[in-house]
Design an enzyme around this catalytic site. Structure first.
Site, PDB file in Angstrom:
ATOM      1  N   ASP A  60       0.858   2.277  10.270  1.00 58.71           N
ATOM      2  CA  ASP A  60       1.785   2.872   9.391  1.00 58.71           C
ATOM      3  C   ASP A  60       2.451   2.617   8.535  1.00 58.71           C
ATOM      4  O   ASP A  60       3.550   3.328   8.349  1.00 58.71           O
ATOM      5  CB  ASP A  60       1.676   4.790  10.043  1.00 58.71           C
ATOM      6  CG  ASP A  60       0.265   5.007  10.749  1.00 58.71           C
ATOM      7  OD1 ASP A  60      -0.667   3.784  10.524  1.00 58.71           O
ATOM      8  OD2 ASP A  60       0.943   6.052  10.501  1.00 58.71           O
ATOM      9  N   ASP A 101      -2.463   5.273   7.640  1.00 57.64           N
ATOM     10  CA  ASP A 101      -2.894   6.391   7.805  1.00 57.64           C
ATOM     11  C   ASP A 101      -3.353   7.495   6.164  1.00 57.64           C
ATOM     12  O   ASP A 101      -3.270   6.524   5.282  1.00 57.64           O
ATOM     13  CB  ASP A 101      -1.056   7.363   7.523  1.00 57.64           C
ATOM     14  CG  ASP A 101      -1.701   8.929   8.935  1.00 57.64           C
ATOM     15  OD1 ASP A 101      -2.461   9.208   9.438  1.00 57.64           O
ATOM     16  OD2 ASP A 101      -0.889   9.975   7.929  1.00 57.64           O
ATOM     17  N   HIS A 150      -5.656   9.753   4.899  1.00 58.45           N
ATOM     18  CA  HIS A 150      -5.738  11.631   4.287  1.00 58.45           C
ATOM     19  C   HIS A 150      -6.440  12.118   3.783  1.00 58.45           C
ATOM     20  O   HIS A 150      -6.200  11.056   2.526  1.00 58.45           O
ATOM     21  CB  HIS A 150      -4.811  12.552   4.913  1.00 58.45           C
ATOM     22  CG  HIS A 150      -3.958  12.523   5.895  1.00 58.45           C
ATOM     23  ND1 HIS A 150      -4.327  12.082   7.109  1.00 58.45           N
ATOM     24  CD2 HIS A 150      -2.492  11.759   6.371  1.00 58.45           C
ATOM     25  CE1 HIS A 150      -3.767  12.006   7.948  1.00 58.45           C
ATOM     26  NE2 HIS A 150      -2.630  12.401   7.708  1.00 58.45           N
ATOM     27  N   HIS A 193      -6.375  17.874   3.254  1.00 56.29           N
ATOM     28  CA  HIS A 193      -6.023  17.654   4.811  1.00 56.29           C
ATOM     29  C   HIS A 193      -5.708  18.126   6.072  1.00 56.29           C
ATOM     30  O   HIS A 193      -4.916  19.517   5.219  1.00 56.29           O
ATOM     31  CB  HIS A 193      -5.833  15.847   5.509  1.00 56.29           C
ATOM     32  CG  HIS A 193      -5.749  15.592   6.886  1.00 56.29           C
ATOM     33  ND1 HIS A 193      -4.476  15.605   7.706  1.00 56.29           N
ATOM     34  CD2 HIS A 193      -7.029  15.531   6.886  1.00 56.29           C
ATOM     35  CE1 HIS A 193      -5.487  15.072   8.576  1.00 56.29           C
ATOM     36  NE2 HIS A 193      -6.976  15.121   8.534  1.00 56.29           N
ATOM     37  N   HIS A 217       0.371  13.858   2.552  1.00 60.47           N
ATOM     38  CA  HIS A 217       0.884  11.776   2.329  1.00 60.47           C
ATOM     39  C   HIS A 217       0.280  11.712   3.199  1.00 60.47           C
ATOM     40  O   HIS A 217      -1.374  11.578   3.058  1.00 60.47           O
ATOM     41  CB  HIS A 217       2.152  12.087   3.613  1.00 60.47           C
ATOM     42  CG  HIS A 217       1.678  12.015   5.370  1.00 60.47           C
ATOM     43  ND1 HIS A 217       1.643  13.550   5.277  1.00 60.47           N
ATOM     44  CD2 HIS A 217       1.271  11.629   5.820  1.00 60.47           C
ATOM     45  CE1 HIS A 217       0.474  13.835   6.697  1.00 60.47           C
ATOM     46  NE2 HIS A 217       0.695  12.719   7.191  1.00 60.47           N
ATOM     47  N   LYS A 229      -6.669   5.753   9.980  1.00 58.98           N
ATOM     48  CA  LYS A 229      -6.940   6.772  11.130  1.00 58.98           C
ATOM     49  C   LYS A 229      -6.676   8.734  10.073  1.00 58.98           C
ATOM     50  O   LYS A 229      -6.066   8.392   8.567  1.00 58.98           O
ATOM     51  CB  LYS A 229      -6.119   6.475  12.103  1.00 58.98           C
ATOM     52  CG  LYS A 229      -5.069   6.285  11.310  1.00 58.98           C
ATOM     53  CD  LYS A 229      -3.983   6.023  12.618  1.00 58.98           C
ATOM     54  CE  LYS A 229      -2.672   5.790  12.480  1.00 58.98           C
ATOM     55  NZ  LYS A 229      -1.808   7.343  11.841  1.00 58.98           N
ATOM     56  N   CYS A 278       2.942   8.203  15.635  1.00 60.45           N
ATOM     57  CA  CYS A 278       2.040   7.305  15.490  1.00 60.45           C
ATOM     58  C   CYS A 278       2.236   6.107  16.075  1.00 60.45           C
ATOM     59  O   CYS A 278       1.049   5.993  17.105  1.00 60.45           O
ATOM     60  CB  CYS A 278       1.578   7.076  14.063  1.00 60.45           C
ATOM     61  SG  CYS A 278       1.179   8.272  13.784  1.00 60.45           S
TER      62      CYS A 278
HETATM   63  C1  VGL Z   1       2.605  10.389  11.086  1.00 61.14           C
HETATM   64  C2  VGL Z   1       3.038  12.404  10.813  1.00 61.14           C
HETATM   65  C3  VGL Z   1       2.084  12.698   9.936  1.00 61.14           C
HETATM   66  C4  VGL Z   1       3.020   9.031  11.848  1.00 61.14           C
HETATM   67  C5  VGL Z   1       1.792  10.617  10.526  1.00 61.14           C
HETATM   68  O1  VGL Z   1       2.926   8.060  11.153  1.00 61.14           O
HETATM   69  O2  VGL Z   1       3.794   8.901  13.172  1.00 61.14           O
HETATM   70  N1  VGL Z   1       3.128  11.007  11.689  1.00 61.14           N
HETATM   71  N2  VGL Z   1       0.930  11.672  10.153  1.00 61.14           N
HETATM   72 ZN    ZN Z   2      -0.715  11.223   8.745  1.00 62.95          ZN
END
Ligand code: VGL
Ligand code: ZN
Length: 199
Positions: free
Chosen positions: A10, A48, A50, A54, A83, A108, A153
């Site tokens: 990410d 990431d 979404h 979401h 996000h 994801k 993550c």
């Molecule tokens: C993440 C919060 C929400 C991450 C992703 O990449 O750690 N944290 N979505």
């Molecule tokens: Zn996320």
């Protein structure tokens, strides 16, 4: 070596300074990650990803604020600012990241009703992303994880990686954390106890 892969978690604009869910110093790791990319034969990225609205977004739950938690059918869920909306600038990889060598991008968090921190399973810890099968089928048994965020993550990916039997190292110098209520320390301890090498 053919049995090793670098998994970059990410490293996207929304997790870097100026982004919707900025991780302090998130962009600082880019040069080091690029160096690791150059030195590793197999590179995999997660993204990431979404849909708008979401269920992990606080804005989808009237009266809720970002960083509160709610109970979901699959367990507790922290709520986040909107996000990494699919196709948005915030969902793009950091522009300095030399990602083109990557052999696979695992997206994801695309199912509206469930979040996905780990590169291997959604947050129900049961629905696979397919990454374990991909790596195993290709004879990869050793993983180095880097990216954002250390305590979400990256950590959940590392815990699932050892569960799958991968030799797993997290390069902490190439990660940055969100740190909600001591979550960095909590997750470092969980990773250490599970057999993740913290380097
Ligand atoms: C993440 C919060 C929400 C991450 C992703 O990449 O750690 N944290 N979505
Ligand atoms: Zn996320």
């Amino acid at each position: 070596m053919a049995d090793e892969a670098l998994v970059i978690i990410d490293l996207q604009n929304d997790f870097c300074p100026g982004g919707a869910l900025a991780v302090a110093g998130g962009d600082e790791i880019v040069p080091l990650v690029n160096d690791l990319i150059r030195r590793t034969e197999h590179v995999v990225l997660t993204q990431d990803w979404h849909p708008a609205g979401h269920s992990s977004f606080a804005s989808s739950h009237p009266g809720k604020q970002p960083f509160e938690t709610i109970d979901m059918p699959y367990g507790q869920q922290t709520l986040w600012p909107d996000h990494c909306i699919q196709g948005s600038l915030g969902s793009d990889f950091h522009s300095g990241l030399a990602w083109t060598k990557a052999e696979l991008v695992i997206r994801k968090g695309f199912r509206p009703e469930i979040d996905s921190y780990s590169a291997f399973f959604e947050n129900d810890h049961a629905t696979p992303t397919g990454l374990a099968g991909y790596l195993q089928e290709r004879g990869i048994d050793t993983l180095t994880l880097v990216g954002l965020a250390t305590d979400y993550c990256v950590a959940f990916s590392a815990l699932d990686a050892v569960k799958h039997g991968f030799h797993t190292t997290v390069r902490l110098d190439a990660c940055r954390g969100i740190d909600l209520n001591g979550s960095v320390e909590t997750m470092l301890n969980r990773m250490r106890d599970a057999g993740v090498t913290l380097a």
